[in-house]
Write a protein that holds these residues in place. Structure first.
Motif, PDB file in Angstrom:
ATOM      1  N   TRP A 142       0.970  -1.237  -0.130  1.00 21.76           N
ATOM      2  CA  TRP A 142       0.138  -0.031   0.007  1.00 21.76           C
ATOM      3  C   TRP A 142       0.771   1.549  -0.059  1.00 21.76           C
ATOM      4  N   LYS A 143       2.027   1.133   0.811  1.00 18.40           N
ATOM      5  CA  LYS A 143       2.800   2.396   0.819  1.00 18.40           C
ATOM      6  C   LYS A 143       3.476   2.733  -0.671  1.00 18.40           C
ATOM      7  N   TRP A 144       3.876   1.541  -1.115  1.00 12.24           N
ATOM      8  CA  TRP A 144       4.666   1.302  -2.425  1.00 12.24           C
ATOM      9  C   TRP A 144       3.553   2.112  -3.483  1.00 12.24           C
ATOM     10  N   CYS A 193      15.786  -0.605   5.400  1.00 13.02           N
ATOM     11  CA  CYS A 193      15.037  -1.580   4.243  1.00 13.02           C
ATOM     12  C   CYS A 193      14.110  -2.760   5.053  1.00 13.02           C
ATOM     13  N   GLY A 194      14.416  -3.033   6.158  1.00  7.84           N
ATOM     14  CA  GLY A 194      13.618  -4.142   6.804  1.00  7.84           C
ATOM     15  C   GLY A 194      13.981  -5.544   6.034  1.00  7.84           C
ATOM     16  N   CYS A 195      13.074  -6.285   6.007  1.00  7.67           N
ATOM     17  CA  CYS A 195      13.442  -7.686   5.269  1.00  7.67           C
ATOM     18  C   CYS A 195      13.664  -7.408   3.612  1.00  7.67           C
ATOM     19  N   TYR A 197      11.526  -5.945   1.399  1.00  5.76           N
ATOM     20  CA  TYR A 197      10.398  -5.896   0.442  1.00  5.76           C
ATOM     21  C   TYR A 197      10.298  -4.950  -0.801  1.00  5.76           C
ATOM     22  N   TYR A 198      10.688  -3.713  -0.294  1.00  5.22           N
ATOM     23  CA  TYR A 198      10.777  -2.468  -1.387  1.00  5.22           C
ATOM     24  C   TYR A 198      12.179  -2.857  -2.202  1.00  5.22           C
ATOM     25  N   LEU A 199      13.250  -3.300  -1.989  1.00  2.04           N
ATOM     26  CA  LEU A 199      14.093  -3.609  -2.582  1.00  2.04           C
ATOM     27  C   LEU A 199      13.568  -4.369  -3.849  1.00  2.04           C
ATOM     28  N   LEU A 221      19.998  -1.168   3.451  1.00  2.00           N
ATOM     29  CA  LEU A 221      20.757  -1.574   4.633  1.00  2.00           C
ATOM     30  C   LEU A 221      19.960  -1.797   5.930  1.00  2.00           C
ATOM     31  N   ASP A 222      20.181  -2.782   6.750  1.00  2.00           N
ATOM     32  CA  ASP A 222      19.264  -2.875   7.853  1.00  2.00           C
ATOM     33  C   ASP A 222      20.106  -3.753   8.906  1.00  2.00           C
ATOM     34  N   PRO A 223      20.436  -3.155  10.012  1.00  2.00           N
ATOM     35  CA  PRO A 223      21.164  -3.740  11.218  1.00  2.00           C
ATOM     36  C   PRO A 223      20.307  -4.809  11.717  1.00  2.00           C
ATOM     37  N   LEU A 268      17.494 -10.567  11.473  1.00  2.00           N
ATOM     38  CA  LEU A 268      16.834 -11.507  10.927  1.00  2.00           C
ATOM     39  C   LEU A 268      16.372 -11.083   9.522  1.00  2.00           C
ATOM     40  N   PHE A 269      16.447  -9.699   9.394  1.00  2.00           N
ATOM     41  CA  PHE A 269      15.782  -9.301   8.040  1.00  2.00           C
ATOM     42  C   PHE A 269      16.711  -9.906   6.989  1.00  2.00           C
ATOM     43  N   LEU A 270      18.240  -9.889   7.114  1.00  2.00           N
ATOM     44  CA  LEU A 270      18.776 -10.247   6.196  1.00  2.00           C
ATOM     45  C   LEU A 270      18.851 -11.799   5.762  1.00  2.00           C
ATOM     46  N   GLY A 305      24.192  -0.272   9.647  1.00  2.00           N
ATOM     47  CA  GLY A 305      23.518   0.928   9.750  1.00  2.00           C
ATOM     48  C   GLY A 305      24.032   1.928   8.886  1.00  2.00           C
ATOM     49  N   ILE A 306      23.194   2.749   8.812  1.00  2.00           N
ATOM     50  CA  ILE A 306      23.300   4.137   8.078  1.00  2.00           C
ATOM     51  C   ILE A 306      24.656   4.819   8.567  1.00  2.00           C
ATOM     52  N   GLU A 307      25.035   4.727   9.896  1.00  2.00           N
ATOM     53  CA  GLU A 307      26.155   5.457  10.274  1.00  2.00           C
ATOM     54  C   GLU A 307      27.326   4.828   9.852  1.00  2.00           C
ATOM     55  N   SER A 336      14.446   6.472   2.426  1.00  2.00           N
ATOM     56  CA  SER A 336      14.419   6.230   3.999  1.00  2.00           C
ATOM     57  C   SER A 336      12.851   6.503   4.485  1.00  2.00           C
ATOM     58  N   MET A 337      12.490   5.368   4.630  1.00  2.00           N
ATOM     59  CA  MET A 337      11.204   5.144   4.969  1.00  2.00           C
ATOM     60  C   MET A 337      10.823   4.414   6.176  1.00  2.00           C
ATOM     61  N   GLY A 338      10.067   5.264   7.223  1.00  2.00           N
ATOM     62  CA  GLY A 338      10.036   4.930   8.590  1.00  2.00           C
ATOM     63  C   GLY A 338      11.400   4.896   9.453  1.00  2.00           C
ATOM     64  N   VAL A 339      12.173   5.649   9.259  1.00  2.00           N
ATOM     65  CA  VAL A 339      13.356   5.634   9.830  1.00  2.00           C
ATOM     66  C   VAL A 339      13.605   6.914  10.532  1.00  2.00           C
TER      67      VAL A 339
HETATM   68  C1  SAM Z   1      10.063   1.218  11.027  1.00  2.00           C
HETATM   69  S1  SAM Z   1      11.062   0.358  10.128  1.00  2.00           S
HETATM   70  C2  SAM Z   1      10.836   0.811   8.399  1.00  2.00           C
HETATM   71  C3  SAM Z   1      11.199  -0.506   7.455  1.00  2.00           C
HETATM   72  C4  SAM Z   1      10.709  -0.137   5.988  1.00  2.00           C
HETATM   73  N1  SAM Z   1      11.741   1.036   5.525  1.00  2.00           N
HETATM   74  C5  SAM Z   1       9.371   0.548   5.762  1.00  2.00           C
HETATM   75  O1  SAM Z   1       9.171   1.809   5.579  1.00  2.00           O
HETATM   76  O2  SAM Z   1       8.304  -0.251   6.055  1.00  2.00           O
HETATM   77  C6  SAM Z   1      12.564   0.873  10.626  1.00  2.00           C
HETATM   78  C7  SAM Z   1      13.877   0.131  10.231  1.00  2.00           C
HETATM   79  O3  SAM Z   1      15.217   0.931  10.327  1.00  2.00           O
HETATM   80  C8  SAM Z   1      15.911  -0.038  10.605  1.00  2.00           C
HETATM   81  N2  SAM Z   1      17.154   0.698  11.331  1.00  2.00           N
HETATM   82  C9  SAM Z   1      17.197   0.734  12.715  1.00  2.00           C
HETATM   83  N3  SAM Z   1      18.363   1.505  12.846  1.00  2.00           N
HETATM   84  C10 SAM Z   1      19.104   1.704  11.717  1.00  2.00           C
HETATM   85  C11 SAM Z   1      20.180   2.355  11.223  1.00  2.00           C
HETATM   86  N4  SAM Z   1      21.027   2.711  12.259  1.00  2.00           N
HETATM   87  N5  SAM Z   1      20.523   2.089  10.005  1.00  2.00           N
HETATM   88  C12 SAM Z   1      19.605   1.980   9.150  1.00  2.00           C
HETATM   89  N6  SAM Z   1      18.468   1.075   9.418  1.00  2.00           N
HETATM   90  C13 SAM Z   1      18.249   1.006  10.651  1.00  2.00           C
HETATM   91  C14 SAM Z   1      15.251  -1.048  11.664  1.00  2.00           C
HETATM   92  O4  SAM Z   1      15.851  -2.223  11.858  1.00  2.00           O
HETATM   93  C15 SAM Z   1      14.095  -1.248  10.959  1.00  2.00           C
HETATM   94  O5  SAM Z   1      14.018  -2.300   9.992  1.00  2.00           O
END
Ligand code: SAM
Length: 323
Positions: A109-111, A131-133, A135-137, A151-153, A156-158, A180-182, A195-198
């Motif tokens: 739905w978001k896509w 990116c979570g698991c 899905y969007y990739l 990227l996702d630390p 389980l998602f990997l 992680g992004i850092e 960057s969605m939900g981050v």
């Molecule tokens: C709310 S989820 C959003 C997932 C997806 N982007 C979406 O929109 O449905 C936030 C994601 O950011 C990841 N996350 C947490 N710290 C992060 C970091 N330092 N760098 C990149 N991703 C991170 C989490 O593991 C989680 O999968």
């Protein structure tokens, strides 16, 4: 072991080649020192999945694979058991040979909300931060991306991502890295960065926006989705303890504040393309994610409030350009 060799080869002769100065060391540290306690169980689930070559794949309209002749019920049961060993599935849905991974989120739905507004991904190199698991990739590949890197630390998602890759016939245009992004150097190499939900989970949102900008090529596009609060004032909600039972939500701005944050970070052509209150149909408990979900995070007598009394989650999508 998860093998990142294919990814290194893919970027060796691209404008991401300089990433190879740091990435192999980071991922080798991850492989040898930072594995989650359950990684052997997750890895076994991925390894036990059969390598399948689907005769039909659709990543444009959803994430779907099928095969002629169809798999036997015994084969399907084995595959489903392996996929269920990787629960909870938060993002989806995935439709694989008749197995429907009905994840907690209707990520499709978001896509569908964002895809009409972004620049075409055809032949683009794209980055999905958090990116979570993944899905969007897969949807980015379906939309024509040359390479989609997530990227996702959360480990389980990997494993979920690698399981899906295996069932999609080993597709190599998408890659998920457990960092992680850092940990990203300034790459200045992606045509589109998502960057969605981050952002609302970051302690320092402006630094996050700068980090995203550092990954974009000149004239590249940022697709940013985050929680917002209504109102046209310069206000930011900073939840005291939890927000919708999440401990790690730091800043929820109004649209006007987010626009000024993006401007301050040097983005141009900033547009808010979608505003949407998250519904209990979009985020809900399913047999693939049996923990609490949005219905339990909201005030049971008033779904416009969180259980803590804050405004219920509203998410907005912003598109902006790097000059
Ligand atoms: C709310 S989820 C959003 C997932 C997806 N982007 C979406 O929109 O449905 C936030 C994601 O950011 C990841 N996350 C947490 N710290 C992060 C970091 N330092 N760098 C990149 N991703 C991170 C989490 O593991 C989680 O999968």
């Amino acid at each position: 072991m998860i093998n990142f060799g294919d990814f290194y080869q893919r970027i060796a002769n691209s404008n991401l080649t300089h990433w190879l100065n740091v990435l192999p060391t980071q991922l080798s540290t991850w492989q040898h020192e930072l594995q989650h306690g359950k990684f052997k169980q997750w890895l076994r689930a991925v390894e036990n999945l059969p390598k399948l070559q689907p005769t039909y794949v659709d990543l444009l309209h959803n994430v779907c694979a099928a095969m002629e002749p169809e798999l036997s019920s015994g084969q399907l049961e084995k595959i489903e058991n392996m996929l269920r060993a990787l629960t909870p599935w938060r993002k989806g849905p995935f439709s694989l040979y008749g197995i429907n991974i009905n994840a907690e989120w209707h990520s499709d739905w978001k896509w569908n909300r964002l895809i009409p507004h972004i620049s075409s991904l055809a032949r683009r190199t794209v980055l999905d931060v958090g990116c979570g698991c993944g899905y969007y990739l897969w949807r980015m590949v379906g939309a024509g991306a040359k390479l989609a890197v997530g990227l996702d630390p959360m480990q389980l998602f990997l494993y979920q991502f690698e399981a899906i890759r295996k069932l999609l016939g080993g597709e190599q245009r998408a890659h998920l890295l457990p960092i992680g992004i850092e940990q990203l150097p300034t790459l200045t190499a992606f045509d589109t960065v998502f960057s969605m939900g981050v952002l609302h989970h970051r302690r320092s949102p402006l630094d996050h926006l700068h980090q995203l900008k550092n990954q974009l090529v000149s004239e590249g596009e940022l697709v940013l989705e985050t929680l917002i609060v209504e109102g046209d004032t310069d206000q930011v909600l900073v939840p005291k303890n939890c927000y919708a039972k999440m401990r790690n939500v730091y800043f929820i701005p109004t649209i006007s504040v987010l626009n000024s944050w993006l401007e301050k970070c040097g983005f141009i052509n900033i547009n808010t393309v979608d505003i949407c209150m998250t519904s209990i149909e979009e985020q809900r408990r399913t047999s693939w994610m049996t923990n609490e979900s949005l219905a339990e995070f909201l005030d049971p007598t008033n779904h416009h409030k969180t259980i803590e009394g804050y405004p219920a989650p509203i998410r907005a999508i912003f598109i902006a350009k790097k000059p």
